[in-house]
Motif scaffolding. Structure first.
Motif, PDB file in Angstrom:
ATOM      1  N   ASN A  63      23.737 -14.872  29.133  1.00  0.00           N
ATOM      2  CA  ASN A  63      22.684 -14.163  28.386  1.00  0.00           C
ATOM      3  C   ASN A  63      22.978 -13.721  26.645  1.00  0.00           C
ATOM      4  OD1 ASN A  63      20.254 -15.296  29.553  1.00  0.00           O
ATOM      5  ND2 ASN A  63      20.334 -12.933  30.813  1.00  0.00           N
ATOM      6  N   GLN A 224      16.580 -16.792  18.258  1.00  0.00           N
ATOM      7  CA  GLN A 224      17.513 -15.843  17.857  1.00  0.00           C
ATOM      8  C   GLN A 224      19.305 -16.385  17.210  1.00  0.00           C
ATOM      9  OE1 GLN A 224      19.750 -13.206  21.937  1.00  0.00           O
ATOM     10  NE2 GLN A 224      17.960 -14.657  22.772  1.00  0.00           N
ATOM     11  N   GLU A 226      22.502 -15.264  19.361  1.00  0.00           N
ATOM     12  CA  GLU A 226      22.592 -14.304  20.808  1.00  0.00           C
ATOM     13  C   GLU A 226      24.347 -14.846  20.307  1.00  0.00           C
ATOM     14  OE1 GLU A 226      21.471 -15.772  24.661  1.00  0.00           O
ATOM     15  OE2 GLU A 226      22.890 -17.060  24.399  1.00  0.00           O
ATOM     16  N   ILE A 254      19.758  -6.235  19.461  1.00  0.00           N
ATOM     17  CA  ILE A 254      19.887  -5.428  20.677  1.00  0.00           C
ATOM     18  C   ILE A 254      20.889  -6.189  21.599  1.00  0.00           C
ATOM     19  CG2 ILE A 254      18.556  -5.299  22.362  1.00  0.00           C
ATOM     20  CD1 ILE A 254      15.863  -5.858  20.437  1.00  0.00           C
ATOM     21  N   SER A 255      21.837  -4.747  21.753  1.00  0.00           N
ATOM     22  CA  SER A 255      22.936  -5.197  23.153  1.00  0.00           C
ATOM     23  C   SER A 255      22.055  -5.363  24.797  1.00  0.00           C
ATOM     24  CB  SER A 255      23.111  -4.328  23.289  1.00  0.00           C
ATOM     25  OG  SER A 255      22.892  -2.935  23.479  1.00  0.00           O
ATOM     26  N   TRP A 256      23.181  -5.883  25.353  1.00  0.00           N
ATOM     27  CA  TRP A 256      22.661  -6.303  26.651  1.00  0.00           C
ATOM     28  C   TRP A 256      22.029  -4.890  27.655  1.00  0.00           C
ATOM     29  CZ3 TRP A 256      25.058  -4.820  30.749  1.00  0.00           C
ATOM     30  CH2 TRP A 256      26.439  -3.785  30.461  1.00  0.00           C
ATOM     31  N   ASP A 258      20.476  -2.152  26.410  1.00  0.00           N
ATOM     32  CA  ASP A 258      19.678  -1.924  25.663  1.00  0.00           C
ATOM     33  C   ASP A 258      18.035  -2.965  26.379  1.00  0.00           C
ATOM     34  OD1 ASP A 258      20.377   0.286  23.574  1.00  0.00           O
ATOM     35  OD2 ASP A 258      20.472  -2.350  22.557  1.00  0.00           O
ATOM     36  N   GLN A 259      18.752  -4.274  26.988  1.00  0.00           N
ATOM     37  CA  GLN A 259      17.551  -5.382  27.504  1.00  0.00           C
ATOM     38  C   GLN A 259      17.926  -4.748  29.372  1.00  0.00           C
ATOM     39  OE1 GLN A 259      19.317  -8.550  25.730  1.00  0.00           O
ATOM     40  NE2 GLN A 259      17.353  -9.100  24.861  1.00  0.00           N
ATOM     41  N   ASN A 260      19.418  -4.636  30.082  1.00  0.00           N
ATOM     42  CA  ASN A 260      19.197  -4.268  31.407  1.00  0.00           C
ATOM     43  C   ASN A 260      19.742  -2.841  31.761  1.00  0.00           C
ATOM     44  OD1 ASN A 260      19.128  -7.184  31.646  1.00  0.00           O
ATOM     45  ND2 ASN A 260      20.797  -7.382  30.486  1.00  0.00           N
TER      46      ASN A 260
END
Length: 416
Positions: A63, A224, A226, A254-256, A258-260
């Motif tokens: 991702n 996006q 990536e 947005i960073s990983w 922030d998402q996870n």
């Protein structure tokens, strides 16, 4: 510290003789408890480390570490934005991606939800987590407007092979005079992959970027850009540098993390709680050492009095019982250390053997996301566990040894 006399007496006390079996049995239980506690702690911590590392590797490998999104709608002029991002120090690659939720159907009647990602063929071939895990077909055929790459578990679930067609149904249909009609498009399966994470292998599909732009109607835009960075753990400084490089371009970065963040925080909390809970096993075993030594001191009261009258000092008596308790703790810790290390080195083989023996699936990928049971030994952490077990075992010997040293030989012999 321990002289030959003290070692001889201590090891003689540890050997059970007639009438002393019960005390020796408690000592053995203490040893087994410490061994099991140390082994369990090493195994569980290693599995938790492996679980986190595998998830982190799979999620970040597929991702990306940073995503640049448009404020609203598709992201136009993505090639120029990707080129500016690639020039930022610490950035490995910047890939334009079109992404959307779809319903996947096959001619055999199977249907399930999935995530379709549009990516340039050369970018997909450069992504090692996909290109290095192709099970069937080849990425050389990935291109044009009707090719697709899917996960191996998805292919098995829907009965698809290379050359079969899979239909994508988008929930965002086109508007007609009869109302909203879902968009349908059939694609030819050219390759299947198996990255070892159930969520990706059973729901992700990849389309050529141009085909995805047509299907999702993004025009010349993408969802996006990536971005992969050199060190994903230190992603914040690179994010700031990307914002500076893009200037006034209206984008959401947005960073990983922030998402996870909630997911990995939950894994870390679970890991800490398991450490505390399993440490209690060692604490209980240490209390067993206390009880066994107290019983030994009570049982050996006459012997202690005779040793004192023969000239043994209080320090010598204390060291004798310290050595008795320390021997149990050290032997139990070393046994648990060896057991835990051997188990971790062969954990997947043990899992497969237990599955074959019981016929029951262990560590189901549908529940735990991963297709195998990972275990990564952190030797600093193993050292911490061993030192903690040794420390608790030695602390457990102090009070009984002090009580033995304080025994009055006159009172002990009078009571006899």
């Amino acid at each position: 510290m321990f002289g030959p006399f003290e070692r001889m007496i201590a090891f003689r006390y540890l050997r059970a003789r007639k009438g002393e079996r019960f005390v020796s049995l408690i000592a053995w239980f203490s040893l087994i408890g410490i061994a099991l506690g140390v082994a369990t702690l090493i195994i569980v911590m290693s599995v938790m480390n492996g679980f986190r590392q595998e998830l982190l590797g799979k999620i970040l490998g597929l991702n990306g570490h940073i995503g640049a999104f448009a404020i609203a709608g598709p992201l136009p002029d993505y090639d120029a934005i990707a080129a500016r991002i690639r020039n930022v120090p610490g950035v490995v690659s910047a890939t334009p991606v079109v992404e959307g939720q779809v319903l996947l159907t096959s001619e055999g009647g199977g249907a399930r939800g999935g995530l379709a990602r549009g990516i340039k063929p050369e970018d997909l071939r450069a992504r090692e987590i996909i290109a290095g895990n192709i099970i069937a077909g080849t990425l050389d055929d990935f291109g044009g407007e009707d090719s697709i790459v899917i996960g191996q578990r998805l292919a098995n679930a829907m009965g698809l092979r290379i050359g079969d067609r899979i239909t994508l149904v988008s929930p965002q249909g086109r508007t007609t005079v009869f109302g909203s009609v879902p968009r349908l498009k059939a694609y030819v399966v050219v390759a299947t992959f198996d990255v070892g994470m159930n969520e990706y292998d059973s729901s992700y599909v990849f389309l050529p970027l141009a085909a995805a732009q047509i299907y999702f109607q993004t025009g010349q835009g993408v969802t996006q850009v990536e971005t992969f960075v050199t060190d994903p753990i230190r992603v914040r400084p690179v994010m700031r540098a990307i914002r500076e490089a893009l200037g006034s371009t209206p984008l959401r970065i947005i960073s990983w993390e922030d998402q996870n963040s909630s997911f990995f925080n939950a894994v870390q909390v679970e890991r800490n709680v398991m450490f505390l809970i399993l440490t209690l096993i060692i604490v209980v075993a240490a209390f067993n050492i206390v009880s066994s030594l107290i019983m030994m001191v009570k049982d050996k009261g006459r012997d202690i009095a005779i040793l004192r009258t023969m000239g043994a000092t209080r320090g010598a008596v204390m060291r004798v019982f310290l050595l008795c308790g320390a021997s149990i703790g050290i032997l139990g810790t070393l046994t648990g250390f060896l057991l835990g290390m051997v188990f971790c080195w062969n954990i997947e083989s043990i899992r497969q053997g237990l599955m074959a023996l019981t016929g029951t699936p262990l560590f189901s990928p549908e529940v735990y996301f991963l297709t195998r049971l990972p275990a990564i030994l952190d030797y600093a952490e193993v050292t911490q566990v061993v030192l903690m077990a040794l420390g608790l075992s030695l602390l457990a010997t102090l009070y009984p040894s002090w009580r033995a040293a304080r025994t009055d030989p006159v009172v002990a012999l009078r009571n006899e």
